[in-house]
Design a protein around this motif. Structure first.
Motif, mmCIF file in Angstrom:
data_model
loop_
_atom_site.group_PDB
_atom_site.id
_atom_site.type_symbol
_atom_site.label_atom_id
_atom_site.label_comp_id
_atom_site.label_asym_id
_atom_site.label_seq_id
_atom_site.Cartn_x
_atom_site.Cartn_y
_atom_site.Cartn_z
ATOM 1 N N ASN A 83 0.862 -1.176 0.000
ATOM 2 C CA ASN A 83 0.000 0.000 0.000
ATOM 3 C C ASN A 83 0.898 1.225 0.000
ATOM 4 O OD1 ASN A 83 -1.781 2.058 0.457
ATOM 5 N ND2 ASN A 83 -2.829 1.079 2.155
ATOM 6 N N PRO A 84 1.029 1.925 -1.123
ATOM 7 C CA PRO A 84 1.999 3.018 -1.224
ATOM 8 C C PRO A 84 1.506 4.320 -0.606
ATOM 9 C CG PRO A 84 0.866 2.756 -3.302
ATOM 10 C CD PRO A 84 0.328 1.686 -2.397
ATOM 11 N N SER A 85 0.974 4.268 0.619
ATOM 12 C CA SER A 85 0.572 5.480 1.316
ATOM 13 C C SER A 85 1.684 5.856 2.270
ATOM 14 C CB SER A 85 -0.752 5.244 2.038
ATOM 15 O OG SER A 85 -0.610 4.198 2.975
ATOM 16 N N ASN A 86 1.385 6.604 3.307
ATOM 17 C CA ASN A 86 2.387 6.960 4.298
ATOM 18 C C ASN A 86 1.816 6.725 5.690
ATOM 19 O OD1 ASN A 86 4.718 7.860 5.467
ATOM 20 N ND2 ASN A 86 4.428 10.016 4.979
ATOM 21 N N PRO A 87 2.274 5.703 6.423
ATOM 22 C CA PRO A 87 3.420 4.863 6.085
ATOM 23 C C PRO A 87 3.092 3.826 5.014
ATOM 24 C CG PRO A 87 2.457 4.152 8.158
ATOM 25 C CD PRO A 87 1.735 5.400 7.770
ATOM 26 N N ILE A 88 4.107 3.465 4.245
ATOM 27 C CA ILE A 88 3.986 2.378 3.273
ATOM 28 C C ILE A 88 3.796 1.077 4.038
ATOM 29 C CG2 ILE A 88 5.189 1.122 1.440
ATOM 30 C CD1 ILE A 88 6.832 3.715 1.027
ATOM 31 N N ARG A 89 2.930 0.221 3.528
ATOM 32 C CA ARG A 89 2.733 -1.080 4.162
ATOM 33 C C ARG A 89 3.011 -2.175 3.152
ATOM 34 N NH1 ARG A 89 -2.625 -3.340 7.108
ATOM 35 N NH2 ARG A 89 -1.679 -5.094 8.159
ATOM 36 N N ILE A 90 3.861 -3.119 3.543
ATOM 37 C CA ILE A 90 4.243 -4.228 2.680
ATOM 38 C C ILE A 90 3.905 -5.523 3.402
ATOM 39 C CG2 ILE A 90 6.137 -5.348 1.449
ATOM 40 C CD1 ILE A 90 7.610 -2.667 1.500
ATOM 41 N N ALA A 91 3.093 -6.367 2.767
ATOM 42 C CA ALA A 91 2.720 -7.665 3.328
ATOM 43 C C ALA A 91 3.244 -8.760 2.415
ATOM 44 C CB ALA A 91 1.213 -7.779 3.474
ATOM 45 N N ILE A 92 3.925 -9.745 3.004
ATOM 46 C CA ILE A 92 4.524 -10.841 2.249
ATOM 47 C C ILE A 92 4.212 -12.135 2.977
ATOM 48 C CG2 ILE A 92 6.668 -11.773 1.305
ATOM 49 C CD1 ILE A 92 7.843 -8.932 1.588
ATOM 50 N N VAL A 93 3.767 -13.159 2.245
ATOM 51 C CA VAL A 93 3.454 -14.445 2.855
ATOM 52 C C VAL A 93 3.784 -15.552 1.865
ATOM 53 C CG1 VAL A 93 1.052 -14.442 2.066
ATOM 54 C CG2 VAL A 93 1.680 -15.770 4.085
ATOM 55 N N GLY A 94 4.247 -16.679 2.383
ATOM 56 C CA GLY A 94 4.584 -17.816 1.522
ATOM 57 C C GLY A 94 4.213 -19.125 2.180
ATOM 58 N N SER A 95 3.954 -20.136 1.363
ATOM 59 C CA SER A 95 3.652 -21.462 1.906
ATOM 60 C C SER A 95 4.889 -22.104 2.509
ATOM 61 C CB SER A 95 3.086 -22.363 0.801
ATOM 62 O OG SER A 95 3.999 -22.458 -0.285
ATOM 63 N N LYS A 96 6.072 -21.662 2.079
ATOM 64 C CA LYS A 96 7.333 -22.131 2.634
ATOM 65 C C LYS A 96 8.099 -20.953 3.209
ATOM 66 C CE LYS A 96 7.772 -26.025 -0.585
ATOM 67 N NZ LYS A 96 8.627 -26.668 -1.612
ATOM 68 N N ALA A 97 8.936 -21.238 4.191
ATOM 69 C CA ALA A 97 9.693 -20.188 4.855
ATOM 70 C C ALA A 97 10.854 -19.727 3.979
ATOM 71 C CB ALA A 97 10.207 -20.684 6.199
ATOM 72 N N VAL A 98 11.382 -18.541 4.307
ATOM 73 C CA VAL A 98 12.555 -18.008 3.620
ATOM 74 C C VAL A 98 13.732 -18.939 3.859
ATOM 75 C CG1 VAL A 98 14.166 -16.083 3.528
ATOM 76 C CG2 VAL A 98 11.722 -15.648 3.802
ATOM 77 N N ALA A 99 14.451 -19.276 2.784
ATOM 78 C CA ALA A 99 15.574 -20.195 2.904
ATOM 79 C C ALA A 99 16.877 -19.461 3.182
ATOM 80 C CB ALA A 99 15.700 -21.035 1.634
ATOM 81 N N ALA A 100 17.089 -18.330 2.496
ATOM 82 C CA ALA A 100 18.339 -17.588 2.668
ATOM 83 C C ALA A 100 18.351 -16.850 4.002
ATOM 84 C CB ALA A 100 18.524 -16.605 1.516
ATOM 85 N N SER A 101 19.523 -16.585 4.495
ATOM 86 C CA SER A 101 19.649 -15.894 5.777
ATOM 87 C C SER A 101 19.485 -14.391 5.634
ATOM 88 C CB SER A 101 21.009 -16.201 6.413
ATOM 89 O OG SER A 101 21.189 -15.471 7.602
ATOM 90 N N SER A 102 19.975 -13.817 4.546
ATOM 91 C CA SER A 102 19.913 -12.372 4.379
ATOM 92 C C SER A 102 19.724 -12.033 2.913
ATOM 93 C CB SER A 102 21.194 -11.718 4.910
ATOM 94 O OG SER A 102 22.319 -12.181 4.189
ATOM 95 N N GLY A 103 19.279 -10.809 2.668
ATOM 96 C CA GLY A 103 19.076 -10.347 1.306
ATOM 97 C C GLY A 103 18.139 -9.162 1.272
ATOM 98 N N VAL A 104 17.791 -8.742 0.056
ATOM 99 C CA VAL A 104 16.931 -7.583 -0.151
ATOM 100 C C VAL A 104 15.467 -8.017 -0.080
ATOM 101 C CG1 VAL A 104 16.242 -5.767 -1.750
ATOM 102 C CG2 VAL A 104 18.655 -6.418 -1.557
ATOM 103 N N ILE A 105 14.711 -7.384 0.799
ATOM 104 C CA ILE A 105 13.284 -7.651 0.905
ATOM 105 C C ILE A 105 12.518 -6.847 -0.145
ATOM 106 C CG2 ILE A 105 11.262 -7.482 2.395
ATOM 107 C CD1 ILE A 105 13.115 -7.841 4.784
ATOM 108 N N ALA A 106 12.841 -5.566 -0.261
ATOM 109 C CA ALA A 106 12.144 -4.716 -1.231
ATOM 110 C C ALA A 106 13.004 -3.493 -1.520
ATOM 111 C CB ALA A 106 10.778 -4.289 -0.711
ATOM 112 N N THR A 107 12.764 -2.906 -2.692
ATOM 113 C CA THR A 107 13.376 -1.630 -3.073
ATOM 114 C C THR A 107 12.268 -0.615 -3.263
ATOM 115 O OG1 THR A 107 15.218 -2.756 -4.180
ATOM 116 C CG2 THR A 107 14.827 -0.457 -4.747
ATOM 117 N N ILE A 108 12.413 0.551 -2.629
ATOM 118 C CA ILE A 108 11.388 1.600 -2.694
ATOM 119 C C ILE A 108 12.000 2.806 -3.395
ATOM 120 C CG2 ILE A 108 9.744 2.988 -1.401
ATOM 121 C CD1 ILE A 108 10.042 1.037 0.909
ATOM 122 N N ALA A 109 11.486 3.125 -4.567
ATOM 123 C CA ALA A 109 11.970 4.262 -5.348
ATOM 124 C C ALA A 109 11.020 5.441 -5.158
ATOM 125 C CB ALA A 109 12.084 3.889 -6.820
ATOM 126 N N PHE A 110 11.540 6.562 -4.649
ATOM 127 C CA PHE A 110 10.748 7.770 -4.409
ATOM 128 C C PHE A 110 11.077 8.839 -5.447
ATOM 129 C CE2 PHE A 110 11.103 5.793 -0.221
ATOM 130 C CZ PHE A 110 9.830 5.944 0.314
#
Length: 414
Positions: A83-110
């Motif tokens: 939801n690109p309002s203020n504050p921005i809200r990002i919801a993410i869900v998966g049937s399987k858990a994240v496998a990697a330990s670290s990385g980029v969740i999202a990029t926000i370009a303003f």
């Protein structure tokens, strides 16, 4: 140097090497703009095992505008909505858990406002694992680029919200379809009740009365009126979010049923077991691709609206009643026997199985519902209704569901 001092030095070095791993074992989120160009990168560390994220990112309107969100490689393959309002809200869900330990969740370009590199004012998150269990609130870090002549807003400051910004429920379409990406839609136009200001606005005073000097006031002695002692009014404590419960689907009851196959025993499997936090209308939905079903959810979900994801059904609408219940309308996919809605709220996950069935034309008498005789004939014949090459609990479920749905429809007509 003695052997004891050498061992002590090695021990201290060993502890110092292991200390960072211990400190950062918990999930950690950060946001930064490496190039100071209005593009902010949201990263996650120690994220292995995470299956659901609900993230809020606030920004300074005087320096940034028009956010565009792109999901990162850490959550690749997971369903998401934003939801690109203020504050921005990002919801993410998966049937399987994240496998990697670290990385980029999202990029926000303003879009940058003026010469400022931009200021992020808020970063919070709720996380759950693959079993829907709430995880500890992750640590967060905001690394704003330095802009000359700009006073940075403190990270814990509240982002200024305009009248257009509404914290609405997010909807994730999790219906699986071969060769077609799951569309992401933003659902509902829910307006949460705002706190009423108790201070009355002063009424306008004519200019002449403002210019006129007030007459002198003669002091008068008055006896103090007796004041009755009043107990302080107790404020209602905020309602805690309702804890998730396991809701067994009717289809699962048929799968586990080991008793005698009869009209009474199979129809009784559709009766709700105990008190339920939801109501499905109609109780049995015909999955013909056109009919819709509404689920009324009576659960405390906290101040922030929940996130809804759908499987085996399409999102239609979501709204909130005056009593605070959520009404979610969905359209089951044609021919499905299993569908459901998952609600993410306050770092918790609640699954709501839907009772759906493919349409089946049953033998009936004119002006009447399917008879028990036709039900007994079906049980004796053993018909493969779903065309999977075997007669099993699925066929019993489909026939019983259509039998009850037709009976309920006829009763409503009468």
């Amino acid at each position: 140097m003695s052997r004891r001092n050498a061992c002590r030095g090695l021990l201290i070095l060993f502890v110092l090497v292991l200390l960072p791993t211990t400190l950062f074992a918990a999930p950690f989120l950060s946001i930064a703009s490496p190039s100071a160009d209005g593009v902010f990168v949201l990263r996650g560390e120690q994220m292995a095992g995470i299956a659901g994220l609900d993230i809020a990112v606030g920004y300074d309107r005087n320096t940034l505008s028009s956010p565009r969100i792109t999901m990162g490689n850490l959550v690749n393959g997971m369903l998401n909505s934003s939801n690109p309002s203020n504050p921005i809200r990002i919801a993410i869900v998966g049937s399987k858990a994240v496998a990697a330990s670290s990385g980029v969740i999202a990029t926000i370009a303003f879009e940058r406002m003026g010469d400022s590199a931009g200021v992020i004012t808020l970063l919070t998150a709720s996380l759950i694992d693959a079993k829907g269990r709430k995880l500890p609130i992750p640590a967060t870090a905001i690394r704003n680029p330095q802009s000359p002549g700009h006073v940075e807003t403190p990270p814990d400051g509240n982002p200024a919200e305009s009248k257009e910004d509404k914290d609405e429920p997010l909807v994730i379409d999790a219906t699986e379809a071969t060769g077609r990406p799951a569309p992401v839609v933003l659902g509902g136009t829910v307006t949460l009740p705002q706190e009423q200001s108790q201070t009355a606005e002063p009424k306008g005073v004519p200019q002449e009365a403002q210019d006129r000097e007030p007459p002198p006031v003669q002091p008068q002695r008055r006896e103090a009126a007796p004041v009755e002692a009043r107990e302080p009014e107790s404020k209602a404590a905020p309602q805690l979010p309702t804890r998730p419960v396991h809701l067994q689907s009717v289809l699962e009851r048929f799968r586990q049923f080991k008793g005698e196959r009869s009209v009474a025993s199979l129809t009784s499997l559709f009766k709700p077991a105990g008190e339920q936090p939801l109501q499905q209308v109609p109780p049995i939905a015909i999955a013909d691709g056109n009919a819709t079903v509404t689920v009324v959810i009576a659960m405390e979900t906290g101040e922030r609206p929940p996130v809804f994801s759908f499987k085996g059904a399409r999102f239609v609408s979501v709204s909130r009643t005056e009593e605070g219940e959520w009404e979610v309308e969905a359209k089951p996919e044609a021919g499905v026997v299993e569908a459901g809605i998952t609600m993410l709220y306050q770092g918790l996950s609640q699954e709501f199985p839907l009772t759906v069935t493919p349409a089946l034309r049953l033998p009936t008498l004119q002006g009447s519902a399917a008879t028990e005789a036709s039900f007994r004939n079906f049980l004796a014949a053993g018909v493969d209704l779903n065309g999977d090459g075997r007669v099993d609990y699925l066929d019993d479920y489909i026939f019983t569901a259509n039998y009850l749905a037709q009976s309920q429809e006829l009763n409503q007509q009468k």
